[in-house]
Design an enzyme around this catalytic site. Structure first.
Site, PDB file in Angstrom:
ATOM      1  N   LYS A  16      78.067  31.437  92.054  1.00  0.00           N
ATOM      2  CA  LYS A  16      76.984  31.579  93.017  1.00  0.00           C
ATOM      3  C   LYS A  16      76.254  32.860  92.620  1.00  0.00           C
ATOM      4  O   LYS A  16      76.781  33.957  92.780  1.00  0.00           O
ATOM      5  CB  LYS A  16      77.545  31.667  94.435  1.00  0.00           C
ATOM      6  CG  LYS A  16      76.586  31.243  95.524  1.00  0.00           C
ATOM      7  CD  LYS A  16      77.279  31.179  96.892  1.00  0.00           C
ATOM      8  CE  LYS A  16      78.230  29.969  96.996  1.00  0.00           C
ATOM      9  NZ  LYS A  16      79.046  29.975  98.234  1.00  0.00           N
TER      10      LYS A  16
ATOM     11  N   SER B 198      74.912  28.031  90.742  1.00  0.00           N
ATOM     12  CA  SER B 198      73.889  27.966  91.773  1.00  0.00           C
ATOM     13  C   SER B 198      73.414  29.400  92.000  1.00  0.00           C
ATOM     14  O   SER B 198      73.835  30.327  91.307  1.00  0.00           O
ATOM     15  CB  SER B 198      74.452  27.356  93.055  1.00  0.00           C
ATOM     16  OG  SER B 198      75.475  28.189  93.566  1.00  0.00           O
TER      17      SER B 198
ATOM     18  N   SER C 170      76.234  18.447  90.565  1.00  0.00           N
ATOM     19  CA  SER C 170      75.208  19.297  91.157  1.00  0.00           C
ATOM     20  C   SER C 170      74.063  19.428  90.165  1.00  0.00           C
ATOM     21  O   SER C 170      74.224  19.159  88.967  1.00  0.00           O
ATOM     22  CB  SER C 170      75.779  20.632  91.626  1.00  0.00           C
ATOM     23  OG  SER C 170      75.788  21.572  90.594  1.00  0.00           O
ATOM     24  N   THR C 171      72.896  19.816  90.681  1.00  0.00           N
ATOM     25  CA  THR C 171      71.684  19.758  89.850  1.00  0.00           C
ATOM     26  C   THR C 171      71.022  21.121  89.718  1.00  0.00           C
ATOM     27  O   THR C 171      71.441  22.083  90.330  1.00  0.00           O
ATOM     28  CB  THR C 171      70.682  18.742  90.423  1.00  0.00           C
ATOM     29  OG1 THR C 171      70.695  18.842  91.837  1.00  0.00           O
ATOM     30  CG2 THR C 171      71.020  17.334  90.002  1.00  0.00           C
TER      31      THR C 171
ATOM     32  N   SER D 281      78.402  21.355  97.648  1.00  0.00           N
ATOM     33  CA  SER D 281      77.151  20.875  97.067  1.00  0.00           C
ATOM     34  C   SER D 281      76.663  19.692  97.890  1.00  0.00           C
ATOM     35  O   SER D 281      77.403  18.728  98.105  1.00  0.00           O
ATOM     36  CB  SER D 281      77.413  20.468  95.612  1.00  0.00           C
ATOM     37  OG  SER D 281      76.356  19.708  95.099  1.00  0.00           O
ATOM     38  N   GLY D 282      75.439  19.769  98.362  1.00  0.00           N
ATOM     39  CA  GLY D 282      74.892  18.683  99.175  1.00  0.00           C
ATOM     40  C   GLY D 282      74.355  17.564  98.312  1.00  0.00           C
ATOM     41  O   GLY D 282      73.876  17.802  97.201  1.00  0.00           O
TER      42      GLY D 282
ATOM     43  N   GLU E 126      70.401  17.530  85.325  1.00  0.00           N
ATOM     44  CA  GLU E 126      69.161  17.297  86.062  1.00  0.00           C
ATOM     45  C   GLU E 126      68.302  16.310  85.286  1.00  0.00           C
ATOM     46  O   GLU E 126      68.591  15.983  84.129  1.00  0.00           O
ATOM     47  CB  GLU E 126      68.398  18.600  86.304  1.00  0.00           C
ATOM     48  CG  GLU E 126      67.799  19.241  85.086  1.00  0.00           C
ATOM     49  CD  GLU E 126      67.167  20.606  85.412  1.00  0.00           C
ATOM     50  OE1 GLU E 126      66.718  20.825  86.543  1.00  0.00           O
ATOM     51  OE2 GLU E 126      67.126  21.451  84.501  1.00  0.00           O
TER      52      GLU E 126
END
Lengths: 364, 364, 364, 364
Positions: A159, A226, A343-344, A82-83, A297
């Site tokens: 994913k 994701s 992660s968002t 995750s970036g 988020e």
């Protein structure tokens, strides 16, 4: 059946020296690796190439050790990178390896991990009931394989599929009044609802095509989904606690009601045998925390605790970067360690503005 | 002598409706306003025009009520607006008004606020001993006026002088081996050391031109200094507790040792009569918190608790934005309210990577 | 009837000294001002407050001179400020004043400017035929008032209506299969098609609800439309050349086929009596250029001249900022002056990836 | 001795399919590759990992074909990748291969390319006369090897040394009144002055430690220097035209006096046999352009042609991104192709606000 996990700080997206040392020293065997979860220091968006760089480095490291060409490594080991290391977040990976066999007798519950995937989807199924049901089927089957009751599943990292549709099919669907939903938003949403259905967080009767991205009271508290354009089938990674597993790891989860829900974090830590005395874990307690995984988020309603936030109207910084910075700081302040995985984009992942949190720790 | 304070959420930088209502309803009299501190939703940098917009709106609101042209309003009321509402931070202002006279008899300590300024500086004095000493003199004098012992001063908010030097003087100074320091970094640094000297946080013997921006062990725990190119003299705003004041406000401060120092936050709250039972103030306690003011920045050594952070190498988002997002989230998670004032660039403000925190609350 | 125009560089969004000097020196009378167009140095997005700051400064300047409260100034003078001075673009405004009466006899064509507005719209009309038709009606009427044949209209700058719909109406429309289009994209699109219809760039037979944001072959080459949430009716500003006008200004327009269409720019300049000998206007020619106004955006197909561009996948910089930087540089390189007005989002404004360009110059 | 060059668009930083096809088809032999220059779609800053990803992909492609481990590929082939494809710039690489031997007889001048490096530098030498002189020596030697008179050298691309200094040495140097200059700014500056000295653009008498980053009238018009922390010696890549070379390529250069200097671009193209008739090369002419390489930056004086620019005060977008977007658009508008290589930070590279431009084209 035991799982071992290693939290490895990185000096950059391509830094695999931590894992290399574990492999070279014989601490971990390449063929026992199940997955690598981690945060890389990109923007987490469409032009975040740090994940590609990290995966390339991991593939180059593991390919010779697995006797595979680099391009096949991800068939064997799941990479979930995750970036976005906003604010105090420290780039790191957590590596999971599995070994041994199931115990014959029940013992204290210990963490297990497993992978699965759905059947391939058609574009028309994405974001609708068929994706939800097939996801639920695959999740339930994996839980069963891992000998996990629904209540023992604490993190389902996925994913999600986004099969490509041709232009004609897209137009035809729109004309027919059922526009395709083969986009990231709807794929993530249906993935999360699939987990919720499999684990009894929602019932089949709650679900229909219409509730997707509409009825936000329906959600999973353990999903972390994701989605990837071009992917035909959804990849599933599950963490839970089984009384037939061994090792020293346990996993737990909670649902944050908002980004400030520090009491939920503390309750989860207490459940894992890590009660917070003051405001933060002690160094000894902290050393037992292997991974902190949250999904959330910026509250789409534009406020937190009745106060307006500005994350959604900032055209210089994406709201995902703002909200990761904030939630990760809150989590790190309780744990005392900036190695936090947030992660968002969290459609049907916990309530609006909140989200699921899972923590993996060494048992006391 | 009593101070009243009002926390007012804003809908945008130009939103002054909260203060307007207080004035129109007679809750606050314009001629009793001392200062307005607040966060606006810009980037906090050189091209952040939200502060200008907010000040213009405040001037337009107050000018007729003070019988002054808009351009003269700031001679009477200090505006200390900080840009940057990253992460969960909610744009807001805190308005302070002063009324009454000093009590003749000592009573429980209550908050007072006052303003002062230094004499005008020459460019060569900035960032060196003369700025430090004159700042210390003005700070000490203001404390004395406000009947505050050094230990009773908890927040000194300053806008530091940066007198403009002509090009020739700049070159001459460089040639003479003592390059001018009339920049934001050195002005802030010397302002903070001036506060530290006035309040006994450092001794005169500790100080010299050489220690400025070099010996980071010297710092103030109550200063919060910005600097403004073109300003001839430093403007000073002081908050402290006096036993000759009345009202229901108290102010306290602490020094965060790093951005994760949640225990210091809790200790300060406890000192103010707001002990945190779990992880967060209760709604009743929270209602007593009027303002939370912190100054900090990304640890320049590149790590937090031994973990690498990436705030200083991100060319997409300024490190000030990253660190404000993180610290504000930590503070908000304890207080339970996203109205948090964090400003950045913190030379000699607390230890490297940490910084001063002041909280204003209603006494129990 | 003559129009005078002044290009005024600014030192910041609130800098109105240029206009103030014109007013103080009697060069321009406040009651003759028609509009102010300009570029301010914000991000051009949702959190760009530089436009608000500029408008507030203009209102404060003009209110006493017009004998109006600041909040009423925009009823008399149209402000069309566009945020975003990317790359070499220099912040500036162009001020237009009108005086005199129509000539009885035809003469050489000279520029006129006028304003109008549509009737108020309902939310359901936006982005659909009713908005297009009413916009066309108002545009045609204004052209007629200004004694302009369609071919003599060269720039129609509009702020499009976006009436607010309540939640129930929104849901009802969606259920009825005709979801509301009261958003910026559809309002701009229908505004542009309205201009195109009024000026004969498209025919009524070309138009239907379905072509909006779908058939990109339909467009206006003179429209430049923004849209503003909450606005009930669309505001229209028109520039054209009339043989009954006097003064020394002329306006012309062209359609750029893409962001590199430098030959179209040169052809337009030649038409205005400013042929480019080498690659750039001479200083004498350049002095005659009063305003350069373009509307465009990053080609949504992801390429320019067959080469991939990356403007649409950059999550650090909005594509509008990228494309303004690029097009403004191209225009400035021909004109030789960085005072260029480029605004973005260009649905039905010229072909995909291209857009309308208008130039106002002093006649030879 | 002939050089062949190939302009290859890329689909992402890791896309090496263009070069792979050339190698697989036998058009280029791996052992003849000299260098790869290109633009990748990162931010061009400290956290731009797209260059690393591109280099990794090139290494993985070339290693087996060169019989080397990936980590050794760059000993044989120079990679000069510049991040930042702002505005219309299209990500691409230009690949250069060398073959054959020198002609015995003079012929029409054709392009040659060669590489060299300086001796290792000490930290104290960087940014001072020793770096300049040794760079000049190595540049002159390489020119001589390539049989190039100074006037025939048109592009010297360099990666400058920045040897690491220990903390003690750094402090000692500062105390001695000659602070170390082993940073990117001074290394680039001295590299450029070294080229200028070697090629007679400045004389030895012009140079001293004091002129570095101070006397901006001294510069090179052919240098294009970056710098890399940790690099011991400077790597040099030289392009020029020799009458003993064959092939069909020629290189030329000019110096842009500012970012709008389109006439200089046209003059250079004309020199290369590509006169621009209107505003842009024809498709036939454009097909002969192999590479466009410029070095520039936002004018540090804050204005262009007397107009203020805002590139240096934007805290949301780095000035390097702004200025690359602008200059690349200007260059692309003349050439008609968005494959433009602009890199930034240009100390002593052309005059302030301007910079060197080199173009490689096929001879008529």
């Amino acid at each position: 059946m035991r799982v071992d996990a290693f939290k490895l700080p990185t000096d950059g997206p391509a830094d695999v020296r931590g894992l290399q040392a574990l492999l070279d020293d014989g601490v971990v065997r390449a063929d026992r690796l199940v997955c690598v979860l981690g945060k890389t220091e990109g923007n987490g968006g469409r032009n975040d190439f740090t994940r590609d760089l990290a995966m390339r480095a991991l593939e180059d490291l593991l390919a010779p050790r697995l006797g595979l060409p680099p391009a096949r490594v991800q068939d064997r080991v799941v990479f979930s990178l995750s970036g976005g290391t906003e604010g105090l977040v420290s780039p790191h990976v957590v590596v999971f390896a599995r070994s041994g066999t199931w115990s014959k007798e029940p013992g204290p519950k210990r963490m297990v991990v497993g992978t699965a995937h759905t059947r391939p989807f058609t574009p028309a199924e994405i974001g609708r009931t068929p994706q939800i049901e097939e996801t639920a089927r695959a999740v339930a089957e994996l839980a069963s394989e891992l000998r996990l009751a629904p209540a023992d599943v604490h993190l389902v990292q996925m994913k999600g599929a986004i099969p490509k549709a041709d232009h004609e099919a897209t137009l035809a669907a729109r004309r027919a009044g059922a526009p395709l939903r083969n986009d990231m938003v709807h794929s993530r949403a249906a993935s999360a609802l699939g987990v919720a259905l499999a684990l009894g967080e929602v019932t089949r009767a709650d679900l229909s095509d219409d509730v997707v991205c509409d009825d936000w009271s329906l959600y999973s508290g353990v999903a972390s989904c994701s989605a990837k354009p071009g992917l035909q089938r959804t990849e599933i990674l599950m963490f839970g606690n089984s009384d037939r597993a061994s090792g020293d790891l346990v996993v737990g989860h909670t649902v944050l009601k908002d980004i400030l829900d520090v009491d939920a974090v503390r309750a989860l830590l207490a459940e894992l045998g890590l009660p917070v005395a003051g405001g933060q874990l002690t160094p000894e307690q902290r050393a037992r925390v292997v991974g902190v995984f949250a999904k959330s988020e910026a509250d789409p309603r534009g406020s937190i605790r009745g106060r307006r936030h500005t994350m959604l109207s900032d055209d210089d910084i994406d709201d995902t970067r703002h909200s990761r910075a904030a939630l990760a700081a809150v989590l790190a302040s309780v744990v005392g360690d900036p190695c936090i995985y947030v992660s968002t984009r969290a459609e049907h992942h916990g309530p609006l503005g909140g989200g699921p949190l899972a923590i993996i720790a060494r048992a006391p």
